[in-house]
Motif scaffolding. Structure first.
Motif, short mmCIF file in Angstrom:
data_model
loop_
_atom_site.label_atom_id
_atom_site.label_comp_id
_atom_site.label_asym_id
_atom_site.label_seq_id
_atom_site.Cartn_x
_atom_site.Cartn_y
_atom_site.Cartn_z
N GLU A 1 -4.78 -4.24 -12.02
CA GLU A 1 -4.68 -3.63 -10.69
C GLU A 1 -3.79 -2.39 -10.74
N ALA A 2 -2.68 -2.44 -11.47
CA ALA A 2 -1.82 -1.28 -11.59
C ALA A 2 -2.52 -0.14 -12.31
N LEU B 1 1.39 4.89 0.60
CA LEU B 1 2.32 3.81 0.94
C LEU B 1 1.69 2.48 0.55
N VAL B 2 2.25 1.85 -0.46
CA VAL B 2 1.75 0.56 -0.92
C VAL B 2 2.51 -0.52 -0.17
N LYS C 1 -7.76 -1.64 1.66
CA LYS C 1 -7.48 -2.97 1.14
C LYS C 1 -7.57 -2.89 -0.38
N GLY C 2 -6.45 -2.76 -1.04
CA GLY C 2 -6.45 -2.57 -2.49
C GLY C 2 -6.67 -1.12 -2.86
N ILE D 1 -1.89 7.53 3.32
CA ILE D 1 -2.84 6.51 2.87
C ILE D 1 -2.06 5.22 2.69
N VAL D 2 -2.36 4.24 3.52
CA VAL D 2 -1.71 2.94 3.42
C VAL D 2 -2.59 2.04 2.54
N VAL D 3 -2.01 1.50 1.47
CA VAL D 3 -2.74 0.62 0.57
C VAL D 3 -2.10 -0.77 0.67
N GLU D 4 -2.86 -1.71 1.18
CA GLU D 4 -2.36 -3.09 1.25
C GLU D 4 -2.63 -3.77 -0.08
#
Length: 528
Positions: free
Chosen positions: A350-351, A443-444, A488-489, A506-509
């Motif tokens: 994922e990283a 923003l994670v 989402k991801g 950009i918000v990344v959950e």
């Protein structure tokens, strides 16, 4: 004859300062009045004094030029200390100009209770600056500004505090014409260094922030090509040079760490071998060490060197590259880079998807002290000099977004932040919109302080204080007029980045575990 505020700006302009960051207060309004009429300096007004210094630091890191913050007296000055400490620990040339109470109201050794008065404002800055000055009289203001600027820009770089009594800003003062810049010292004798290099078979270059600040990238690339030597870069030197010999990953990974272990000579350029890069000095001292540094004591405080060449990193390295004889390659850097990539993919797919979304960008990346920032600092392939700013010096959470404000004056910037650290300076979304700065905030959001949550988890402790109530970050950004999307991801992040130009979020959950660069995961272990 100009007043003190005009003189301050004229001296800064004479040193090629084009932008300053600050926040007005009752004691420094004369500077804002002077800025309104000054033709050469742009003021970016921020919403917190800490942001002013972080932004000045981000600008300095992105450009190599002086970053300037202008703040007011007492609590305004004190609010800058965390950011000033980061600039100090990272060697950033930053000038913090803070007003002080009127000179005519001060009594030596007496706290009278004047608005914003402290017993000794300058003393607050002693531990976190390279130097600090109080202007003693209005006629000397220009000379002190000149001296403070020169000190910040003189190697080794660092932040400088300048205290100016508020009444000096409105007083008539003589003009001050700065003298020409000081020339670099001549390259010292290199005979011992050349002999040490000639004896080596497996040389490795370790380049640090001092190499980056001196502009030594091309010289480091030339030396690496001559010696066929791998180049390990610290966080402060990411993107130093475009060379096939640069290792694209941190020395904290076993494939890169083996280069250090197997080298028969490490050529250290502009580095002090800090604890974060050496796993708190668990890396063994190399069998031979050549240090190039402007400060002999700094070069040897953590590992004793066989030879120290005291001088400017760029000029000394260029002279070494011209003098040494070519060697045959022993290390296969391409294979090492492949092994580092494979290590990261196995550790956190994922990283790696996150890093791949950032790959190839020409934006400056400013990372905060957060898990996604740790992945960027360690594993993102920075393709140009000064392409990454990372708060490894003091490790100040909340650095990423405000520092990106300063970096964006020079270049489109991506701020990689977590949900916890972003809230330190979220009010400066107003600055971002008002100044229309090209910052994309990635923003994670993992629901709190992810690194501390990881620390508690591996210690077998319950989560305490690390799970946070957060706003709807996209709606928060949009309330300031900053466009925002939520993912989402990390799928879709590359496309979302491509669609942004001006201010954006950009918000990344997503949840990531920390990389091997963080201390709980260091692979070198103490025998104690």
């Amino acid at each position: 004859m100009p007043n003190g505020a005009g003189c301050l700006l004229d001296v800064l302009a004479a040193h090629d300062v084009e932008v300053v960051f600050g926040l007005p207060g009752v004691h420094n309004l004369a500077v804002w009045e002077a800025l309104r009429e000054h033709p050469g300096i742009r003021m970016i007004g921020v919403r917190h004094e800490q942001t002013a210094v972080y932004a000045a630091d981000g600008y300095a890191r992105a450009t190599g030029r002086l970053g300037v913050a202008i703040v007011t007296t007492g609590p305004g000055a004190a609010n800058t200390l965390g950011a000033t400490g980061e600039a100090w620990a990272s060697g950033s040339p930053v000038l913090v100009v803070a007003t002080d109470i009127p000179f005519t109201l001060r009594r030596p050794g007496v706290h009278r209770g004047v608005l914003h008065e402290t017993r000794d404002q300058r003393a607050l800055f002693g531990p976190v600056t390279k130097a600090s000055f109080d202007v003693p009289s209005a006629p000397e203001l220009g000379a002190y500004v000149d001296q403070a600027v020169r000190q910040a820009l003189r190697s080794p770089h660092g932040p400088v505090y300048l205290g100016v009594p508020t009444d000096f800003l409105s007083a008539e003062v003589p003009r001050h014409l700065p003298e020409e810049a000081e020339p670099l010292p001549p390259v010292p004798d290199l005979a011992d260094a050349e002999e040490l290099i000639a004896r080596s078979v497996r040389p490795v270059i370790w380049a640090g922030g001092g190499a980056a600040r001196s502009g030594a990238g091309a010289a480091v690339g030339d030396l690496a090509a001559k010696l066929r030597a791998p180049v390990l870069t610290t966080y402060g030197a990411r993107g130093l040079c475009d060379s096939p010999f640069v290792v694209r990953g941190p020395v904290h990974t076993p494939p890169a760490g083996r280069l250090w272990d197997e080298a028969d000579l490490v050529i250290a350029i502009g580095t002090d071998f800090d604890g974060m890069m050496t796993q708190n000095w668990l890396q063994p001292r190399p069998s031979a060490l050549l240090a190039v540094n402007v400060d002999r004591d700094d070069a040897t405080k953590n590992y004793p060197a066989d030879v120290v060449v005291e001088g400017d990193a760029a000029s000394v390295t260029a002279a070494l590259a011209a003098a040494v004889t070519e060697k045959k390659a022993v290390f296969d850097v391409e294979a090492v880079n492949a092994d580092v990539r494979a290590f990261a993919e196995a550790d956190s797919p994922e990283a790696v998807r996150f890093l791949d979304a950032l790959a190839g960008t020409d934006a400056t990346i400013v990372a905060d002290m957060c898990i996604p920032g740790y992945w960027v600092g360690g594993f993102h392939h920075v393709t140009r000099e000064r392409g990454l700013a990372y708060p490894v010096g003091w490790g100040t959470l909340g650095f990423g977004f405000p520092a990106a404000i300063g970096a964006a004056v020079a270049n489109r910037t991506i701020a990689v932040v977590g949900d916890g650290g972003f809230l330190f300076a979220c009010g400066d979304l107003a600055t971002l919109r008002q100044e229309n700065l090209p910052v994309t905030i990635v923003l994670v959001d993992d629901g709190g302080y992810g690194m501390l949550r990881y620390d508690q988890r591996i210690a077998g402790h319950a989560h305490t204080g690390v799970d946070l109530t957060r706003p709807d970050f996209a709606k928060l950004a949009e309330s300031f007029g900053v466009p925002a999307v939520t993912l989402k991801g990390f799928d879709g992040l590359r496309e979302a980045l491509a669609d942004t130009t001006g201010p954006a979020m950009i918000v990344v959950e997503a949840n990531l575990d920390p990389p091997i660069t963080t201390s709980p995961r260091w692979y070198r272990k103490s025998s104690a």
